[in-house]
Design a protein around this motif. Sequence first.
Motif, mmCIF file in Angstrom:
data_model
loop_
_atom_site.group_PDB
_atom_site.id
_atom_site.type_symbol
_atom_site.label_atom_id
_atom_site.label_comp_id
_atom_site.label_asym_id
_atom_site.label_seq_id
_atom_site.Cartn_x
_atom_site.Cartn_y
_atom_site.Cartn_z
ATOM 1 N N GLY A 86 23.774 -8.555 -12.722
ATOM 2 C CA GLY A 86 24.233 -9.534 -13.709
ATOM 3 C C GLY A 86 23.100 -10.146 -14.495
ATOM 4 O O GLY A 86 23.335 -10.894 -15.455
ATOM 5 N N SER A 87 21.854 -9.830 -14.091
ATOM 6 C CA SER A 87 20.697 -10.398 -14.799
ATOM 7 C C SER A 87 20.113 -9.421 -15.814
ATOM 8 O O SER A 87 19.004 -9.623 -16.308
ATOM 9 N N GLU A 88 20.884 -8.356 -16.121
ATOM 10 C CA GLU A 88 20.362 -7.313 -17.006
ATOM 11 C C GLU A 88 20.045 -7.826 -18.417
ATOM 12 O O GLU A 88 19.200 -7.245 -19.102
ATOM 13 N N GLN A 89 20.687 -8.872 -18.850
ATOM 14 C CA GLN A 89 20.447 -9.393 -20.199
ATOM 15 C C GLN A 89 19.304 -10.413 -20.230
ATOM 16 O O GLN A 89 19.057 -11.039 -21.251
ATOM 17 N N THR A 90 18.617 -10.560 -19.119
ATOM 18 C CA THR A 90 17.475 -11.480 -19.048
ATOM 19 C C THR A 90 16.193 -10.673 -18.882
ATOM 20 O O THR A 90 16.210 -9.446 -18.781
ATOM 21 N N ASP A 91 15.087 -11.387 -18.847
ATOM 22 C CA ASP A 91 13.790 -10.739 -18.639
ATOM 23 C C ASP A 91 13.347 -10.846 -17.184
ATOM 24 O O ASP A 91 12.146 -10.751 -16.880
ATOM 25 N N LEU A 92 14.292 -11.028 -16.259
ATOM 26 C CA LEU A 92 13.937 -11.208 -14.844
ATOM 27 C C LEU A 92 13.185 -9.992 -14.310
ATOM 28 O O LEU A 92 12.105 -10.124 -13.717
ATOM 29 N N PHE A 93 13.749 -8.792 -14.486
ATOM 30 C CA PHE A 93 13.085 -7.601 -13.962
ATOM 31 C C PHE A 93 11.727 -7.396 -14.624
ATOM 32 O O PHE A 93 10.726 -7.097 -13.953
ATOM 33 N N LEU A 94 11.667 -7.586 -15.937
ATOM 34 C CA LEU A 94 10.399 -7.438 -16.658
ATOM 35 C C LEU A 94 9.359 -8.422 -16.136
ATOM 36 O O LEU A 94 8.196 -8.062 -15.910
ATOM 37 N N GLY A 95 9.758 -9.680 -15.923
ATOM 38 C CA GLY A 95 8.820 -10.686 -15.431
ATOM 39 C C GLY A 95 8.286 -10.351 -14.049
ATOM 40 O O GLY A 95 7.076 -10.467 -13.788
ATOM 41 N N LEU A 96 9.175 -9.916 -13.149
ATOM 42 C CA LEU A 96 8.737 -9.534 -11.813
ATOM 43 C C LEU A 96 7.794 -8.337 -11.874
ATOM 44 O O LEU A 96 6.790 -8.277 -11.147
ATOM 45 N N MET A 97 8.125 -7.375 -12.732
ATOM 46 C CA MET A 97 7.279 -6.193 -12.867
ATOM 47 C C MET A 97 5.878 -6.565 -13.354
ATOM 48 O O MET A 97 4.867 -6.071 -12.823
ATOM 49 N N LEU A 98 5.790 -7.436 -14.358
ATOM 50 C CA LEU A 98 4.494 -7.818 -14.904
ATOM 51 C C LEU A 98 3.649 -8.561 -13.868
ATOM 52 O O LEU A 98 2.434 -8.329 -13.770
ATOM 53 N N MET A 99 4.269 -9.445 -13.092
ATOM 54 C CA MET A 99 3.527 -10.150 -12.043
ATOM 55 C C MET A 99 3.026 -9.171 -10.991
ATOM 56 O O MET A 99 1.890 -9.269 -10.514
ATOM 57 N N CYS A 100 3.889 -8.209 -10.620
ATOM 58 C CA CYS A 100 3.489 -7.215 -9.619
ATOM 59 C C CYS A 100 2.346 -6.345 -10.137
ATOM 60 O O CYS A 100 1.411 -6.028 -9.403
ATOM 61 N N GLU A 101 2.441 -5.930 -11.401
ATOM 62 C CA GLU A 101 1.379 -5.097 -11.966
ATOM 63 C C GLU A 101 0.029 -5.811 -11.922
ATOM 64 O O GLU A 101 -0.998 -5.207 -11.607
ATOM 65 N N SER A 102 0.033 -7.089 -12.242
ATOM 66 C CA SER A 102 -1.210 -7.858 -12.217
ATOM 67 C C SER A 102 -1.786 -7.896 -10.811
ATOM 68 O O SER A 102 -2.988 -7.671 -10.603
ATOM 69 N N PRO B 220 0.852 -1.195 0.000
ATOM 70 C CA PRO B 220 0.000 0.000 0.000
ATOM 71 C C PRO B 220 0.886 1.243 0.000
ATOM 72 O O PRO B 220 1.878 1.313 0.731
ATOM 73 N N TRP B 221 0.525 2.238 -0.819
ATOM 74 C CA TRP B 221 1.420 3.391 -0.948
ATOM 75 C C TRP B 221 0.627 4.618 -1.385
ATOM 76 O O TRP B 221 0.316 4.768 -2.566
ATOM 77 N N GLY B 222 0.290 5.473 -0.453
ATOM 78 C CA GLY B 222 -0.309 6.761 -0.790
ATOM 79 C C GLY B 222 -1.516 6.641 -1.698
ATOM 80 O O GLY B 222 -2.587 6.208 -1.283
ATOM 81 N N GLU B 223 -1.315 6.991 -2.968
ATOM 82 C CA GLU B 223 -2.417 7.035 -3.916
ATOM 83 C C GLU B 223 -2.644 5.706 -4.637
ATOM 84 O O GLU B 223 -3.355 5.667 -5.642
ATOM 85 N N GLY B 224 -2.044 4.638 -4.143
ATOM 86 C CA GLY B 224 -2.257 3.351 -4.805
ATOM 87 C C GLY B 224 -1.378 2.262 -4.253
ATOM 88 O O GLY B 224 -1.371 2.002 -3.053
ATOM 89 N N VAL B 225 -0.597 1.615 -5.133
ATOM 90 C CA VAL B 225 0.236 0.473 -4.759
ATOM 91 C C VAL B 225 1.665 0.731 -5.210
ATOM 92 O O VAL B 225 1.903 1.158 -6.347
ATOM 93 N N ARG B 226 2.607 0.461 -4.328
ATOM 94 C CA ARG B 226 4.022 0.588 -4.669
ATOM 95 C C ARG B 226 4.585 -0.782 -4.996
ATOM 96 O O ARG B 226 4.376 -1.739 -4.255
ATOM 97 N N LEU B 227 5.328 -0.875 -6.089
ATOM 98 C CA LEU B 227 6.012 -2.105 -6.463
ATOM 99 C C LEU B 227 7.456 -2.034 -5.969
ATOM 100 O O LEU B 227 8.178 -1.091 -6.291
ATOM 101 N N VAL B 228 7.856 -3.015 -5.192
ATOM 102 C CA VAL B 228 9.249 -3.121 -4.741
ATOM 103 C C VAL B 228 9.870 -4.287 -5.495
ATOM 104 O O VAL B 228 9.472 -5.439 -5.292
ATOM 105 N N ILE B 229 10.803 -3.993 -6.384
ATOM 106 C CA ILE B 229 11.341 -5.020 -7.278
ATOM 107 C C ILE B 229 12.866 -5.009 -7.210
ATOM 108 O O ILE B 229 13.492 -3.962 -7.401
ATOM 109 N N TYR B 230 13.443 -6.159 -6.930
ATOM 110 C CA TYR B 230 14.898 -6.302 -6.911
ATOM 111 C C TYR B 230 15.303 -7.485 -7.783
ATOM 112 O O TYR B 230 14.769 -8.587 -7.624
ATOM 113 N N ASP B 231 16.233 -7.234 -8.701
ATOM 114 C CA ASP B 231 16.780 -8.337 -9.489
ATOM 115 C C ASP B 231 18.286 -8.408 -9.244
ATOM 116 O O ASP B 231 18.927 -7.419 -8.921
ATOM 117 N N ASP B 232 18.825 -9.588 -9.394
ATOM 118 C CA ASP B 232 20.233 -9.843 -9.084
ATOM 119 C C ASP B 232 21.144 -9.115 -10.069
ATOM 120 O O ASP B 232 20.905 -9.167 -11.280
#
Length: 215
Positions: free
Chosen positions: A24-40, A10-22
Amino acid sequence: TLRGYAACLPWGEGVRLVIYDDPGSEQTDLFLGLMLMCESRARNLIEEMNNPDKHGIFTHISDTSTHQKAVLEEAGYRINKFIFNMHRDLLASHPLPKLPAGFSIRTAATGQDDRAIHALVQEAFDWRERDPQPFEEWKEFLMNPSIYNPDLWFLAVKDNGEIIGTCLCFQYNDIGWIRQLAVKKPYRKLGIGRALLEQAFYIFKGRGMPKAGLS
């Protein structure tokens, strides 16, 4: 092996996403995948809240995280504000704070001081048309049992018992973190805020913390 994690808060005017990726994983879709799950999940939470004032989805990232910034911008996120994260090393021996006559510092009494602290912070943070944070939301965020320690909440009080300043602190691993520093407007420029910071540094050092931080 754990490579990342994410949460919806819960965050002020809605929902805050807290996302951490390892790193060295910048060339993968790890951050994108976590973001999409959180958005849903965030959309479901917003629908469940059914509050027209709580409709936004927010996240915080480091300005140097170019990969994360690119993913978020591609997904339609836009920069709303910058937060400056500051650290300082604590001295080998830190002095006790000095307060003007008629003032002292004590720690918070849970259940007794909660609403007075909240009211002081909202009054002190009243700038740039900021909307006050409701008490229950503030309490859920700052007095969560997993992080709250009243021995790290320092209050500046007058001799008559009136609370005129607060320094609300937490311990994150080996860093003493200052979350909310506030002084009532009529008592500013007397050294109250500095004394509260010095008190926090003194206690942090006594607890073995080598650094203090705030944002």
